[in-house]
Design an enzyme around this catalytic site. Structure first.
Site, mmCIF file in Angstrom:
data_model
loop_
_atom_site.group_PDB
_atom_site.id
_atom_site.type_symbol
_atom_site.label_atom_id
_atom_site.label_comp_id
_atom_site.label_asym_id
_atom_site.label_seq_id
_atom_site.Cartn_x
_atom_site.Cartn_y
_atom_site.Cartn_z
ATOM 1 C CB ALA A 131 4.085 14.200 6.746
ATOM 2 N N GLY A 172 5.673 17.277 2.365
ATOM 3 C CA GLY A 172 4.332 16.846 1.998
ATOM 4 C C GLY A 172 4.201 16.122 0.665
ATOM 5 C CE LYS A 217 9.436 9.905 0.351
ATOM 6 N NZ LYS A 217 10.167 11.192 0.248
ATOM 7 C CG ASP A 224 9.585 12.752 19.841
ATOM 8 O OD1 ASP A 224 9.885 11.946 18.933
ATOM 9 O OD2 ASP A 224 10.378 13.075 20.747
ATOM 10 C CG ASP A 284 11.071 10.265 3.564
ATOM 11 O OD1 ASP A 284 11.916 9.476 3.121
ATOM 12 O OD2 ASP A 284 11.015 11.464 3.234
ATOM 13 C CB CYS A 319 17.035 11.433 0.547
ATOM 14 S SG CYS A 319 17.085 12.708 1.820
#
Length: 353
Positions: free
Chosen positions: A159, A162, A164, A212, A230, A284
């Site tokens: 995450a 943060g 998203k 993990d 992500d 990305c």
């Protein structure tokens, strides 16, 4: 070979060829320190992406290597709304992203501009919520593709920082949002980001952890309606400007191992899903090995997973983003070009049977 869905003309170069780039000249004239391109990384990308992207790579490279060509979106925080801020954005030439899109909840407001530049950032102030979050607009696509509904149990597996998670909470009121970040320093960053944007009562719906991600599926099997992965990846924009050549070289060597980690994380995400639940996998990077190859591997090896068509979303956002043609219906692939310098961003959607 990847081709852009719509032809793009570059009126002026913002890349490496033909002497100093536009960005370099502007930086000199403004007296700001100049970001240096890491040649080791560029050479590696040149070899790989010329092969994988074909003609599209030269266009993408010209944007990635010139930071002053980059664009930044402004995601408004509905928990700290300011009409003055919204008016200011209009005056500066920003427009609302996908105002009438069926994929965009009315509660989520994101402003973008075709002009390169960055809106001023806000400082963290204890006890005071920030009014907006700066981000690459392409990162919203993974959140929109997830289609979160009120009351659902949602996992944001990797995450930090943060953005998203914040976007999810602008879209809907999940029954529970689990924000996980394995790296302890990034986890602290994530916590601070959430506290800067989300009111305290809503924070009670959020669980923060440092697990993990590969173990979450076993720890919380079939718990979540939606999962966003992500994934850790080769961050092409960042890697191109690595200041430590030795670190950059090591990254490139270790890059080959990333796809194995990504497959493990995605398997764990699928385990954590309820039957009928969906997962978004995003990165990305431009790397095929970390994008479509990961999804293909999962689809070929997991009998309880099906691809989900997101081509309608691609069609809806195609005016704002430069999308690669030739992808599968369950994929989106944003390629940055001048004037639409969003991405790179790969998004794929899967459903658990």
């Amino acid at each position: 070979m990847w081709l852009l869905r719509s032809p793009v003309r570059l009126a002026a170069s913002c890349g490496l060829r033909g002497g100093p780039s536009l960005a370099q000249e502007q930086l000199k004239s403004e007296g700001k320190p100049q970001k240096q391109i890491c040649q080791v990384v560029l050479d590696h990308f040149e070899k790989q992406y010329t092969k994988e992207l074909g003609e599209a790579w030269s266009t993408v490279r010209e944007v990635l290597t010139s930071p002053l060509c980059w664009q930044y979106a402004v995601l408004l925080n509905k928990f700290s709304y300011s009409s003055e801020l919204e008016n200011n954005l209009h005056l500066k030439g920003y427009h609302l992203f996908q105002e009438t899109s069926p994929y965009l909840p009315g509660s989520l407001k994101c402003y973008i501009s075709r002009t390169p530049g960055r809106f001023p950032a806000q400082k963290h102030q204890i006890g005071k919520l920030k009014k907006y979050y700066l981000l690459n607009a392409a990162s919203l696509l993974s959140v929109l593709a997830l289609e979160i509904k009120d009351g659902e149990r949602v996992l944001d597996m990797c995450a930090a920082p943060g953005g998203k998670s914040i976007a999810m909470l602008q879209c809907a009121w999940p029954g529970h949002l689990h924000c996980n970040e394995y790296d302890s320093l990034r986890s602290k960053w994530l916590k601070q980001t959430l506290e800067s944007f989300i009111p305290e009562p809503l924070m009670n719906l959020i669980t923060l952890s440092e697990l993990d991600g590969r173990q979450i599926g076993d720890l919380h099997p079939e718990l979540y309606n939606k999962v966003l992965l992500d994934a850790p990846c080769s961050n092409d924009r960042s890697w191109l400007f690595s200041s430590d050549i030795q670190q950059a070289t090591l990254r490139l060597i270790q890059r080959k191992e990333l796809s194995a980690l990504q497959v493990q994380l995605l398997r764990s995400a699928i385990k954590a899903l309820c039957p009928g639940g969906s997962v978004i996998y995003s990165t990305c990077t431009l790397s095929k090995a970390e994008n479509s190859d990961v999804i293909t591997h999962i689809l070929n090896s997991c009998s309880n997973v099906l691809p989900v068509d997101i081509s309608e979303l691609a069609s809806v956002v195609s005016d704002e983003f430069s999308l690669a043609a030739g992808v599968q219906p369950h994929e989106l692939f944003v390629l940055p070009v001048k004037g639409k310098a969003w991405g790179p961003m790969y998004v794929a959607k899967l459903k658990k049977m």
